[in-house]
Write a protein that holds these residues in place. Sequence first.
Motif, PDB file in Angstrom:
ATOM      1  N   ALA A  86      -1.818  -4.714   6.897  1.00  0.00           N
ATOM      2  CA  ALA A  86      -1.990  -3.364   6.360  1.00  0.00           C
ATOM      3  C   ALA A  86      -2.255  -3.433   4.868  1.00  0.00           C
ATOM      4  O   ALA A  86      -1.658  -4.249   4.156  1.00  0.00           O
ATOM      5  CB  ALA A  86      -0.734  -2.535   6.616  1.00  0.00           C
ATOM      6  N   GLY A  87      -3.156  -2.602   4.397  1.00  0.00           N
ATOM      7  CA  GLY A  87      -3.437  -2.531   2.964  1.00  0.00           C
ATOM      8  C   GLY A  87      -2.280  -1.895   2.219  1.00  0.00           C
ATOM      9  O   GLY A  87      -2.020  -2.199   1.056  1.00  0.00           O
ATOM     10  N   ALA A  88      -1.548  -1.014   2.880  1.00  0.00           N
ATOM     11  CA  ALA A  88      -0.371  -0.353   2.316  1.00  0.00           C
ATOM     12  C   ALA A  88       0.477   0.139   3.485  1.00  0.00           C
ATOM     13  O   ALA A  88      -0.021   0.348   4.587  1.00  0.00           O
ATOM     14  CB  ALA A  88      -0.778   0.803   1.422  1.00  0.00           C
ATOM     15  N   TYR A  89       1.750   0.324   3.229  1.00  0.00           N
ATOM     16  CA  TYR A  89       2.658   0.829   4.253  1.00  0.00           C
ATOM     17  C   TYR A  89       3.661   1.760   3.575  1.00  0.00           C
ATOM     18  O   TYR A  89       4.262   1.401   2.572  1.00  0.00           O
ATOM     19  CB  TYR A  89       3.398  -0.321   4.953  1.00  0.00           C
ATOM     20  N   VAL A  90       3.827   2.945   4.126  1.00  0.00           N
ATOM     21  CA  VAL A  90       4.798   3.909   3.614  1.00  0.00           C
ATOM     22  C   VAL A  90       5.805   4.160   4.738  1.00  0.00           C
ATOM     23  O   VAL A  90       5.454   4.724   5.777  1.00  0.00           O
ATOM     24  CB  VAL A  90       4.122   5.230   3.200  1.00  0.00           C
TER      25      VAL A  90
END
Length: 133
Positions: free
Chosen positions: A23-27
Motif C-alpha cells: 500500500a502507498g499509504a494506510y490509515v
Amino acid sequence: ASTVLGINTLPAIAILSSYALPAGAYVPDTTRPQLVSFFLNISGNGVLSLTFSETVDTRDANSQLSPLPSLNTDDITLVGLNNQSFVIQSTIYARFPPSVIVNITLGVSDLNVIKALPDLASNSSNTFITITN
C-alpha cells in the motif's frame, strides 16, 4: 472475464501474490462505534437490539458462540423514571458476523427484575439506556 479493463477493453496485467504491491499509504480505523438507537422487547424471549454508528465485532476468532468481547455485562444499564435503573446481568452471547446491529437475548432473571420495576421499561417514555466502556 477480467475485473479491470482499460479504456480500449484490454484486461489489466495480473499481479501474482509473490509480487503483490504494498500500500502507498494506510490509515487505520480510529473511529469508535457509537450507539445510535436501541429496541427493547420484554415479551417472549426478551431481546435488546443495539444499533451502532459503524460495524462492531461480535465474534471471538476461536468460536461461533462466545461472550461478546467488546461489551461486559455491567456496561449496559437500562434507565427509567424516578431514579429506577437496572444493570444488565445476562451474559451477552452473539452468533453474528460483524454488523451495526447487536441483538442480545436477556436472561429470565433480568426480564423478571425489569418487569417488576414500574417506572422502567413499561413504555418508550420511561425506557432509556446507557453504555459505559
